[in-house]
Motif scaffolding. Structure first.
Motif, PDB file in Angstrom:
ATOM      1  N   TYR A 198      17.104 -15.316  -0.296  1.00 54.26           N
ATOM      2  CA  TYR A 198      17.590 -16.632   0.044  1.00 54.26           C
ATOM      3  C   TYR A 198      18.520 -16.535   1.246  1.00 54.26           C
ATOM      4  O   TYR A 198      19.319 -15.613   1.362  1.00 54.26           O
ATOM      5  CB  TYR A 198      18.342 -17.253  -1.141  1.00 54.26           C
ATOM      6  N   LEU A 216      21.362 -18.748   3.555  1.00 54.15           N
ATOM      7  CA  LEU A 216      22.198 -19.937   3.619  1.00 54.15           C
ATOM      8  C   LEU A 216      22.305 -20.403   5.054  1.00 54.15           C
ATOM      9  O   LEU A 216      22.594 -19.621   5.958  1.00 54.15           O
ATOM     10  CB  LEU A 216      23.591 -19.638   3.059  1.00 54.15           C
ATOM     11  N   ALA A 251      18.543 -22.874   0.501  1.00 51.48           N
ATOM     12  CA  ALA A 251      17.916 -21.620   0.119  1.00 51.48           C
ATOM     13  C   ALA A 251      16.492 -21.602   0.616  1.00 51.48           C
ATOM     14  O   ALA A 251      15.799 -22.601   0.555  1.00 51.48           O
ATOM     15  CB  ALA A 251      17.918 -21.457  -1.408  1.00 51.48           C
ATOM     16  N   ASN A 274      20.447 -29.927  -1.857  1.00 53.51           N
ATOM     17  CA  ASN A 274      19.816 -28.609  -1.936  1.00 53.51           C
ATOM     18  C   ASN A 274      18.396 -28.733  -1.423  1.00 53.51           C
ATOM     19  O   ASN A 274      17.698 -29.691  -1.777  1.00 53.51           O
ATOM     20  CB  ASN A 274      19.765 -28.093  -3.383  1.00 53.51           C
ATOM     21  N   TRP A 314      17.817 -21.726  -6.907  1.00 52.52           N
ATOM     22  CA  TRP A 314      19.058 -22.430  -6.566  1.00 52.52           C
ATOM     23  C   TRP A 314      20.224 -21.925  -7.411  1.00 52.52           C
ATOM     24  O   TRP A 314      21.332 -21.774  -6.915  1.00 52.52           O
ATOM     25  CB  TRP A 314      18.874 -23.928  -6.785  1.00 52.52           C
ATOM     26  N   GLU A 318      20.679 -19.015  -8.539  1.00 56.61           N
ATOM     27  CA  GLU A 318      21.072 -17.661  -8.131  1.00 56.61           C
ATOM     28  C   GLU A 318      21.867 -17.662  -6.827  1.00 56.61           C
ATOM     29  O   GLU A 318      22.352 -16.622  -6.389  1.00 56.61           O
ATOM     30  CB  GLU A 318      19.820 -16.782  -7.972  1.00 56.61           C
ATOM     31  N   SER A 319      21.978 -18.814  -6.202  1.00 57.14           N
ATOM     32  CA  SER A 319      22.719 -18.952  -4.946  1.00 57.14           C
ATOM     33  C   SER A 319      24.016 -19.712  -5.217  1.00 57.14           C
ATOM     34  O   SER A 319      24.002 -20.787  -5.814  1.00 57.14           O
ATOM     35  CB  SER A 319      21.876 -19.698  -3.915  1.00 57.14           C
ATOM     36  N   GLU A 320      25.138 -19.163  -4.775  1.00 54.68           N
ATOM     37  CA  GLU A 320      26.446 -19.735  -5.106  1.00 54.68           C
ATOM     38  C   GLU A 320      26.583 -21.186  -4.646  1.00 54.68           C
ATOM     39  O   GLU A 320      27.047 -22.052  -5.398  1.00 54.68           O
ATOM     40  CB  GLU A 320      27.544 -18.888  -4.474  1.00 54.68           C
ATOM     41  N   HIS A 352      24.234 -23.463  -3.857  1.00 57.51           N
ATOM     42  CA  HIS A 352      23.321 -24.377  -4.536  1.00 57.51           C
ATOM     43  C   HIS A 352      23.745 -24.593  -5.982  1.00 57.51           C
ATOM     44  O   HIS A 352      23.673 -25.708  -6.506  1.00 57.51           O
ATOM     45  CB  HIS A 352      21.893 -23.819  -4.496  1.00 57.51           C
TER      46      HIS A 352
END
Length: 280
Positions: free
Chosen positions: A4, A6, A15, A224, A239, A241-243, A245
């Motif tokens: 991913y 950013l 992502a 997002n 999403w 797993e991404s801070e 999102h």
């Protein structure tokens, strides 16, 4: 594991999960042939509308499985829109031709073979007369249910449900679907798919501007976006797993949501979530 990237900070983060194709999966190809004044939909998503030949690639499919694609075909005839359903078997690595030209002159008095047949038992069941007082009053407001106002595709509904499931884990109230946020999310996904470009800012417009254009009365919004996933589970997991999102999904200040999914010409899916809190 998908990767991913950013592209923005604060509430507007993005992502870009890299599409995964396992060795035992491969897309199928559908050759569409359309007559004039014809539109073709899959799961309420417009996939093609120009006459002529088009090449459509499905998401990766299991090699040994047999799938089917159902198209809703709308054709303008004599000033009216005529709708047909057509189902085609597809297999990974194979090409199937979906020729809709005959629908331009197909007789309308014959039953459509792919349309669901009515339940004869229900048709024959006598209807009880309702008392005069039970007749619907057109001036009386109907009970408010946001799901009734928005005709969601199966994937949009699945994304909404999985998003609210993640909020429930943190004892957060569920996000209510808002028609104007759905309109903004769908339009942005369609624009990204058309341009085959993943971005929060397209055509010089930012998320807050798109939401405002949709008529949403909110001063606090978030977005997002993603592409390349093939299921609701995959995109929501990415999403989460991404801070950045995850922060949008679990933001306690958001109360409403819109979801949009669109397919690019190469079959890649583009996703948008728009979060909001209306001004009271």
């Amino acid at each position: 594991m998908s990767r991913y990237f950013l592209l923005a900070a604060a509430l507007f983060v993005v992502a870009t999960p890299a599409p995964l194709r396992a060795a035992d999966k491969e897309p199928a190809t559908i050759e569409l042939i359309l007559p004039p004044n014809c539109k073709v939909y899959v799961d309420d998503q417009l996939v093609r509308s120009a006459p002529g030949q088009h090449r459509l690639e499905t998401p990766p499919l299991e090699r040994k499985e047999l799938y089917s694609y159902t198209f809703r075909v709308e054709i303008e005839r004599d000033g009216k829109t005529v709708t047909f359903l057509r189902k085609f078997p597809v297999q990974a690595g194979k090409t199937v031709t979906a020729d809709f030209r005959e629908l331009a002159t197909a007789p309308l008095d014959k039953p459509d073979p792919d349309k669901p047949k009515p339940d004869k038992a229900k048709e024959d069941k006598p209807k009880a007369d309702k008392p005069e007082g039970d007749k619907p009053n057109p001036d009386k407001p109907k009970p408010g249910n946001p799901f009734d106002e928005i005709k969601m595709s199966e994937m949009e509904k699945a994304i909404l449900d999985r998003t609210n499931a993640e909020r429930k884990k943190k004892d957060l109230p569920e996000l209510k679907p808002n028609p104007k946020l759905f309109a903004a999310a769908r339009k942005h996904s369609e624009n990204m798919a058309r341009q085959e470009k993943l971005a929060h800012e397209l055509d010089g417009k930012k998320p807050s501007e798109r939401v405002k254009e949709a008529g949403y009365p909110g001063g606090f919004v978030g977005e997002n976006v993603a592409y390349g996933a093939t299921t609701a589970e995959e995109v929501v997991s990415g999403w989460m797993e991404s801070e950045g999102h995850r922060a949008n999904i679990l933001n306690k200040n958001f109360t409403e949501i819109g979801v949009g999914v669109a397919k690019a010409s190469d079959g890649t899916l583009y996703f948008t979530q728009v979060f909001g809190r209306p001004v009271r």
